[in-house]
Design a protein around this motif. Structure first.
Motif, PDB file in Angstrom:
ATOM      1  N   PHE A 124     131.838 108.967  33.139  1.00 39.79           N
ATOM      2  CA  PHE A 124     131.395 107.348  32.877  1.00 39.79           C
ATOM      3  C   PHE A 124     130.163 108.376  33.990  1.00 39.79           C
ATOM      4  O   PHE A 124     128.955 107.806  33.142  1.00 39.79           O
ATOM      5  N   ARG A 125     130.330 108.347  34.927  1.00 34.12           N
ATOM      6  CA  ARG A 125     129.096 108.255  35.417  1.00 34.12           C
ATOM      7  C   ARG A 125     127.939 108.513  35.593  1.00 34.12           C
ATOM      8  O   ARG A 125     127.265 108.538  35.905  1.00 34.12           O
ATOM      9  N   SER A 126     128.629 110.465  35.214  1.00 32.95           N
ATOM     10  CA  SER A 126     127.637 110.787  33.969  1.00 32.95           C
ATOM     11  C   SER A 126     126.697 110.389  32.722  1.00 32.95           C
ATOM     12  O   SER A 126     125.456 110.993  32.650  1.00 32.95           O
ATOM     13  N   ARG A 127     127.383 109.548  32.516  1.00 29.77           N
ATOM     14  CA  ARG A 127     126.329 108.262  31.219  1.00 29.77           C
ATOM     15  C   ARG A 127     126.107 107.537  32.362  1.00 29.77           C
ATOM     16  O   ARG A 127     125.847 106.669  30.972  1.00 29.77           O
ATOM     17  N   GLY A 128     125.958 107.089  33.611  1.00 33.25           N
ATOM     18  CA  GLY A 128     125.406 106.025  34.043  1.00 33.25           C
ATOM     19  C   GLY A 128     126.181 105.160  33.756  1.00 33.25           C
ATOM     20  O   GLY A 128     125.636 103.922  34.143  1.00 33.25           O
ATOM     21  N   ILE A 129     127.753 104.850  33.999  1.00 35.36           N
ATOM     22  CA  ILE A 129     128.211 104.170  33.709  1.00 35.36           C
ATOM     23  C   ILE A 129     129.048 104.030  34.829  1.00 35.36           C
ATOM     24  O   ILE A 129     129.635 104.817  35.394  1.00 35.36           O
ATOM     25  N   ASN A 130     129.374 102.949  35.655  1.00 34.73           N
ATOM     26  CA  ASN A 130     129.750 102.066  37.029  1.00 34.73           C
ATOM     27  C   ASN A 130     131.578 102.469  37.060  1.00 34.73           C
ATOM     28  O   ASN A 130     131.918 101.172  37.197  1.00 34.73           O
TER      29      ASN A 130
ATOM     30  N   SER B 192     126.288 107.954  16.651  1.00 32.06           N
ATOM     31  CA  SER B 192     125.132 107.072  16.729  1.00 32.06           C
ATOM     32  C   SER B 192     124.078 106.893  17.294  1.00 32.06           C
ATOM     33  O   SER B 192     123.109 106.564  16.706  1.00 32.06           O
ATOM     34  N   GLY B 193     124.416 107.251  18.466  1.00 28.48           N
ATOM     35  CA  GLY B 193     123.588 105.957  19.875  1.00 28.48           C
ATOM     36  C   GLY B 193     124.245 104.631  19.589  1.00 28.48           C
ATOM     37  O   GLY B 193     123.911 103.940  20.900  1.00 28.48           O
ATOM     38  N   ALA B 194     125.115 104.162  19.121  1.00 32.99           N
ATOM     39  CA  ALA B 194     126.416 103.145  19.438  1.00 32.99           C
ATOM     40  C   ALA B 194     127.311 103.524  20.828  1.00 32.99           C
ATOM     41  O   ALA B 194     127.258 104.547  21.140  1.00 32.99           O
ATOM     42  N   PRO B 195     127.650 102.067  21.420  1.00 38.34           N
ATOM     43  CA  PRO B 195     127.852 101.873  22.397  1.00 38.34           C
ATOM     44  C   PRO B 195     129.740 103.151  22.284  1.00 38.34           C
ATOM     45  O   PRO B 195     130.100 102.752  21.427  1.00 38.34           O
ATOM     46  N   LYS B 196     129.436 104.361  23.332  1.00 41.14           N
ATOM     47  CA  LYS B 196     130.365 104.846  22.958  1.00 41.14           C
ATOM     48  C   LYS B 196     131.954 104.290  24.401  1.00 41.14           C
ATOM     49  O   LYS B 196     133.140 104.010  23.437  1.00 41.14           O
ATOM     50  N   SER B 197     131.469 103.355  25.326  1.00 39.38           N
ATOM     51  CA  SER B 197     132.177 102.792  25.893  1.00 39.38           C
ATOM     52  C   SER B 197     131.800 101.280  26.048  1.00 39.38           C
ATOM     53  O   SER B 197     130.293 101.124  25.997  1.00 39.38           O
ATOM     54  N   ILE B 198     132.613 100.346  26.102  1.00 36.88           N
ATOM     55  CA  ILE B 198     132.794  99.012  26.300  1.00 36.88           C
ATOM     56  C   ILE B 198     131.568  98.886  27.833  1.00 36.88           C
ATOM     57  O   ILE B 198     130.863  98.192  27.993  1.00 36.88           O
ATOM     58  N   PHE B 199     131.564  99.541  28.818  1.00 32.41           N
ATOM     59  CA  PHE B 199     131.119  99.366  30.281  1.00 32.41           C
ATOM     60  C   PHE B 199     129.868 100.348  30.811  1.00 32.41           C
ATOM     61  O   PHE B 199     129.163  99.207  31.258  1.00 32.41           O
ATOM     62  N   GLU B 200     129.338  99.956  29.162  1.00 29.76           N
ATOM     63  CA  GLU B 200     127.748 100.696  28.778  1.00 29.76           C
ATOM     64  C   GLU B 200     127.485  99.079  28.468  1.00 29.76           C
ATOM     65  O   GLU B 200     125.879  99.212  28.620  1.00 29.76           O
ATOM     66  N   ILE B 201     128.203  98.163  28.060  1.00 29.10           N
ATOM     67  CA  ILE B 201     127.269  96.468  28.258  1.00 29.10           C
ATOM     68  C   ILE B 201     127.621  96.205  29.521  1.00 29.10           C
ATOM     69  O   ILE B 201     128.506  95.845  29.970  1.00 29.10           O
ATOM     70  N   ASP B 202     126.425  95.489  30.022  1.00 26.90           N
ATOM     71  CA  ASP B 202     126.317  94.955  31.429  1.00 26.90           C
ATOM     72  C   ASP B 202     128.062  93.216  31.490  1.00 26.90           C
ATOM     73  O   ASP B 202     127.255  92.852  29.857  1.00 26.90           O
ATOM     74  N   GLY B 203     128.551  93.374  31.748  1.00 24.32           N
ATOM     75  CA  GLY B 203     129.512  92.592  32.153  1.00 24.32           C
ATOM     76  C   GLY B 203     131.381  92.286  32.041  1.00 24.32           C
ATOM     77  O   GLY B 203     131.616  91.686  31.871  1.00 24.32           O
ATOM     78  N   ALA B 204     130.568  94.216  31.252  1.00 24.14           N
ATOM     79  CA  ALA B 204     131.570  94.827  30.229  1.00 24.14           C
ATOM     80  C   ALA B 204     133.495  94.558  31.473  1.00 24.14           C
ATOM     81  O   ALA B 204     134.402  94.408  31.220  1.00 24.14           O
ATOM     82  N   ARG B 205     132.849  94.999  32.868  1.00 23.11           N
ATOM     83  CA  ARG B 205     133.622  95.283  33.577  1.00 23.11           C
ATOM     84  C   ARG B 205     134.769  93.496  34.065  1.00 23.11           C
ATOM     85  O   ARG B 205     135.394  94.152  34.474  1.00 23.11           O
ATOM     86  N   GLU B 206     134.158  92.667  33.267  1.00 20.57           N
ATOM     87  CA  GLU B 206     133.911  91.488  34.049  1.00 20.57           C
ATOM     88  C   GLU B 206     135.484  91.075  32.905  1.00 20.57           C
ATOM     89  O   GLU B 206     136.055  90.185  33.119  1.00 20.57           O
TER      90      GLU B 206
END
Ligand code: MLT
Length: 440
Positions: free
Chosen positions: A120-126, A257-271
């Protein structure tokens, strides 16, 4: 779903007992979880194994020729760094000075840190270390999570779908009875068909709003991948309706493919989301058993009175009460997958199975079969070529080609008329499968 004739399902039929105590409310007795009695058929993969064993018993001279591309079970040896780390961990346990007893129920700190940083963090995901919860695999997690959510949530799944989601919800009482023709009353099925490219659409305003939605990308069974716009639409939907997304990313390492691997790449997913991950298909851990859940601290669900409750403390409480965590050596093995060498080995393992998937996909396309998946997933999804139903075609492939596949109907009504081929096998077997498919 499965035809209701499996031995496992038959065992669940209640036996009538002629007892004076039955139906007497004053009598104390041990009650069964009657939700289990709703299960329409045995679990898909044991049912396939049962049919393969029956065929092998009937034709013992052909048994050795059977190639198993049904359940997605890895065949290649573990990455060497994981093996070394597990050996070293066992040596630690053999010495008084380094011996370990109970570990933390949620996972060792260093392992949680390696995952949070590496995935996560190494891919810019908090994601913080303590939002990672180690487990024995995501199959268990995607059912166990229901324990901390209320009864009566409306569940949505894609159709076709990984059957463990549905069966776990039946067991937890989140559904009504099995429906004739497949599925369960009370579950919202999101049709994934050729028309929508086997990708789930967000429900329209006129459709019922689910509270919990299971999404899997790369998808099991169809091998399709949700692009960023579609994942963003799901996150927006969940935020708007205060629903929760269960994002199953067990196959993320196959998604190039470049499509999201993690849902947390998307703003708001943490909520609005929980993510399930597994080392089974990346590190070859199907037999070792290790996976994890990402539970963000900002995710909340609601009491009947409308009060918001953070799920992270409840999930922590659940783990500390119900488990003593994953075994020490296995955690060390998982941690080693995040070393420079471990990452290289995982990548090579995934490359190997992806080349298998390409060979299978190309083979099916050459046969003129309508084919999906196999490009960013270890599963190839095909339309049954001659219009027969998917269990009949399963039997034909088993008997005529000695190849085990998974019938699409086992994944839901919309899977009828399709079948799945797993790329988890040796190269020689995969090449042989392509040859044999051409002969049926
Ligand atoms: C599958 O074949 O769908 C998976 O291997 C099953 C699983 O991961 O439990």
């Amino acid at each position: 779903m499965l035809p209701a004739r499996s031995a496992e399902a038959h065992d669940l039929v209640p036996e009538r007992v002629n007892s004076p105590y039955i139906h007497d409310p004053r009598t104390i007795m041990a009650y069964v979880n009657e939700n289990y009695l709703k299960l329409a058929a045995g679990y898909l993969f044991p049912e396939i194994a049962r049919r393969v064993s029956a065929f092998a018993a009937e034709k013992p001279e052909l048994a050795k020729e059977i190639i198993r591309c049904g359940i997605g079970d890895v065949t290649e040896p573990l990455p060497a760094s994981a093996v070394r780390a597990m050996h070293a961990a066992n040596e630690e346990l053999a010495n008084r000075a380094s011996f370990k007893g109970y570990g933390p129920g949620t996972g060792y700190e260093s392992v949680r840190a390696a995952i949070a940083e590496g995935d996560f963090r190494s891919r810019g995901i908090n994601i913080t270390d303590d939002e990672i919860f180690l487990s024995d695999g995501s199959k268990g997690d995607c059912g166990n999570i229901l324990e901390i959510l209320g009864a009566g949530n409306r569940i949505a799944v894609t159709d076709p779908v990984y059957p463990a989601y549905v069966d776990a919800n039946v067991m937890f009482g989140n559904t009504g009875a099995a429906l004739a023709g497949g599925g369960y009353d009370g579950i919202t099925y999101l049709p994934c068909t050729e028309a929508n490219g086997f990708l789930a659409d967000v429900p329209s305003a006129s459709e019922a709003t689910p509270d919990i939605i299971y999404l899997c990308s790369p998808n099991n069974p169809t091998g399709t991948v949700m692009d960023r716009a579609r994942v963003e639409a799901w996150v927006a939907y969940a935020l708007k309706h205060r629903a929760i997304l269960f994002w199953d990313a067990a196959y993320e390492s196959y998604n190039r493919s470049g499509a999201p691997k993690s849902i947390f790449e998307i703003d708001g997913a943490r909520e609005c989301a929980v993510e399930f991950r597994s080392f089974s298909k990346s590190g070859g851990f199907t037999g070792v058993r290790c996976g994890y859940t990402v539970m963000p601290k900002s995710l909340k669900a609601y009491t009947r009175a409308g009060d918001a409750v953070a799920l992270h403390p409840l999930w922590t409480r659940r783990w500390n009460t119900r488990s003593n965590g994953v075994s020490y050596a296995v955690q060390r093995g998982a941690e080693a997958l995040y070393t420079v060498e471990g990452k290289r080995e995982v990548s090579a393992l995934v490359d190997f199975y992806m080349e298998n998937a390409r060979i299978l996909r190309d083979g099916c396309v050459k046969l003129g079969w309508k084919t999906w998946g196999g490009e960013n997933a270890p599963y190839v999804w095909c339309k049954v070529p001659n219009g027969s139903d998917s269990w009949a075609f399963f039997e034909r492939l088993l008997r005529d080609a000695r190849v085990v596949t998974t019938p699409g109907a086992g994944f839901g009504r919309c899977g009828e008329g399709y079948f799945r081929i797993s790329a988890f096998n040796s190269r020689a077997n995969v090449e042989e499968v392509v040859r044999r498919l051409g002969s049926v």
